[in-house]
Scaffold this active site. Sequence first.
Site, PDB file in Angstrom:
ATOM      1  N   SER A 114       0.806  -1.221   0.000  1.00  0.00           N
ATOM      2  CA  SER A 114       0.000   0.000   0.000  1.00  0.00           C
ATOM      3  C   SER A 114       0.837   1.268   0.000  1.00  0.00           C
ATOM      4  O   SER A 114       0.277   2.362  -0.064  1.00  0.00           O
ATOM      5  CB  SER A 114      -0.928   0.004   1.227  1.00  0.00           C
ATOM      6  OG  SER A 114      -0.170  -0.036   2.411  1.00  0.00           O
ATOM      7  N   LYS A 130      -6.767   3.205   8.568  1.00  0.00           N
ATOM      8  CA  LYS A 130      -5.856   4.198   8.005  1.00  0.00           C
ATOM      9  C   LYS A 130      -6.462   5.590   8.041  1.00  0.00           C
ATOM     10  O   LYS A 130      -5.786   6.578   8.363  1.00  0.00           O
ATOM     11  CB  LYS A 130      -5.490   3.807   6.569  1.00  0.00           C
ATOM     12  CG  LYS A 130      -4.684   2.519   6.469  1.00  0.00           C
ATOM     13  CD  LYS A 130      -4.439   2.138   5.026  1.00  0.00           C
ATOM     14  CE  LYS A 130      -3.613   0.859   4.920  1.00  0.00           C
ATOM     15  NZ  LYS A 130      -3.397   0.438   3.519  1.00  0.00           N
TER      16      LYS A 130
END
Length: 852
Positions: free
Chosen positions: A743, A786
Amino acid sequence: MSSVSPIQIPSRLPLLLTHEGVLLPGSTMRTSVDSARNLQLVRSRLLKGTSLQSTILGVIPNTPDPASDAQDLPPLHRIGTAALAVQVVGSNWPKPHYTLLITGLCRFQIVQVLKEKPYPVAEVEQLDRLEELPSTCEAREGLGELSEQFYKYAVQLVEMLDMSVPAVAKLRRLLDSLPREALPDILTSIIRTSNKEKLQILDAVSLEDRFKMTIPLLVRQIEGLKLLQKTRKHKQDEDKRVIAIRPIRRITHIPGTLEDEDEEEDNDDIVMLEKKIRTSSMPEQAHKVCLKEIKRLKKMPQSMPEYALTRTYLELMVELPWSKSTTDRLDIRAARVLLDNDHYAMEKLKRRVLEYLAVRQLKSNLKGPILCFVGPPGVGKTSVGRSVAKTLGREFHRIALGGVCDQSDIRGHRRTYVGSMPGRIINGLKTVGVNNPVFLLDEVDKLGKSLQGDPAAALLEVLDPEQNHNFTDHYLNVAFDLSQVLFIATANTTATIPPALLDRMEIIQVPGYTQEEKIEIAHRHLIPKQLEQHGLTPQQVQVPQATTLDIITRYTREAGVRSLDRKLGAICRAVAVKVAEGQHKEAKLDHSDAAEAEGSREHILEDTKRESLSDTADLALPPEMPILIDFHALKDILGPPMYEMEVSERLSQPGVAIGLAWTPLGGEIMFVEASRMEGEGQLTLTGQLGDVMKESAHLAISWLRSNAKRFHLTTASGSFDLLDNTDIHLHFPAGAVTKDGPSAGVTIVTCLASLFSGQLVRSDVAMTGEITLRGLVLPVGGIKDKVLAAHRAGLKRIIIPQRNEKDLEEIPGHVRQDLSFITASCLDEVLNAAFDGGFAVKARPGLLNSKL
């Protein structure tokens, strides 16, 4: 018959009611006393009596004693045996009881029950003395023929045994020395007979009937011994002794000898255990296994090691809740109120519990679901499992699986091993005592693996709804139904859970809390709990919401609330010191003022007050209540802030970008720094990166090199080849922390684009996403964690893959309002969103890239 029964018993006898075994005149029996009336008889008559007459009891067979005094006496058997109590042994384990050694004297018949409490007493009539010897010659000859026939069978039986055994030799001498009229009772108690047959012999008052009923029993025993001798004729003499003498040693003993006591020590407990097995509600297969084991236990000497193992196994089988269960509370409204009171937020989890309750109302035999709460530490996964049990009205049991590396912890050990024991599942069921508890399998993601097997593989059977109705523990070796158990597993991550085990569980994500949720949790649950633990009241200390927010943002940075709870505990301890010191000073001031006021006049009192005031100023006045915790108090108690908003300072030069990472502890922001220098075109990566992240860095530099002309990215010498005489160094701070995952791809591209273009990345933007060699942005996981991490850090713009747009629905509404989300499907969109005014560099006029 006077020679048969020379003892004259009292006309009034206390009655001892027995249900197991039949005592005949001339034999001895050991019986356990644990019911109310029988206990009172022993304590009042045997233990306190001083005469021989007080040790004579009337033993009534086939009559159970009621459990309590309040219950009426059952119908008593008509004929009993007068007995002499030879020995009384008391014990308090597992409950108060006495063990009596009694010897039968003669028969009697109950004429009238005189009283029932505290123990029954009856007027009796002695029977053995009532019968007269036959007067006629025919009767004497008939009885003589019967007694002679009986004597021959008895001698034949004894001579078939091993005469070297002392008990057998003594029995042979008794046949010659005892009167013939006493032999039927004695031999009936020696040979193998049922309680029903012994009861028939006891009821036979006529001596002729007694001989006639006993002779077939002797013949049956003789035929059995002949059959045994034929089948075991090649056996050693020692085997013959063990087979033939064991029943005789059990009955024909000398009362009070040590050998007898060792042989009969646990007979009563075994009888009670067999009774529990026969009356238990275990399945048919388990019932057969238990009956088989209890038969083996009866034939087994107590000195064998297997004796204790078999007995422990049978006691466990009896204690297991085969059919005992609790009734569920299915009130959905009450359940919703209870869950809301215990836990704030966690809407998805609460909804799943209420759905189970609703379906349970409609279908009573619903199988227990297999739930798995996955989330960072400190968010309440374990405590919410306890609340689920409280909501359903079920028993709760927690099994800690962290570090377990032996599959026998789950399935148990086989009974062939020394020190074997059942697994944690069966032990938990024994502990809670019901077959439908809530089992919390804590830290299922931290199971180990060793040479002793894989416990995760053993859990496959436990957590499979299609198999756990027939779960077989190695120790039990019979099936147990786990389908009604509600299993709740907890984990910090699913990455370490084997796929086969993960497939059997229903995953419910429990993400971290937002700042607003933490403030509510602190003021609803944490602060009241800490005040109670430290003996404080809300009138003594107040923590405003602004102070709680400072603690959350400046002193803790976590997904859960454990650190917040510890910080609040530190504040309460500091306040407790102030309160305790203040009470001490107040008591000291009051004491000094009272002592000075007693022996002073009015003009001296004024001077004394001035002096005491000056002394008080030195002592410092007690703190005013309530003590208000503000930012200055926080700094004094907790020290300087541990976390600062450093985002804007670290983005003050090109080559720095902010990424978003997911960890088992929740979401985190991650800085990516890049620098270039003259060199040979090498790419250096630091920060303890995994292979996937290293590959993402190579992908990023390859994509930028292939698109350098389009974005007019050049090296210091003006070359579009970004690695031409240039080394690039990528660093991911917090170098001691291992990092991996795809990511960070878009973050690395943005960082390198900023480095080569000289533009600053916006200070309020963070990003996440996987990249491809063609510049596409692929979806990643952990979006909610996140985003919450970016919100905690004060960022305002989040760049996410376009295919992750669906994950934004899980984010709380007030967080979505504070943030601006940019969805990107390619790297061009990422770069345009990451830089002010977009990422478009004008071409330098006259700039040539020569390869000559």
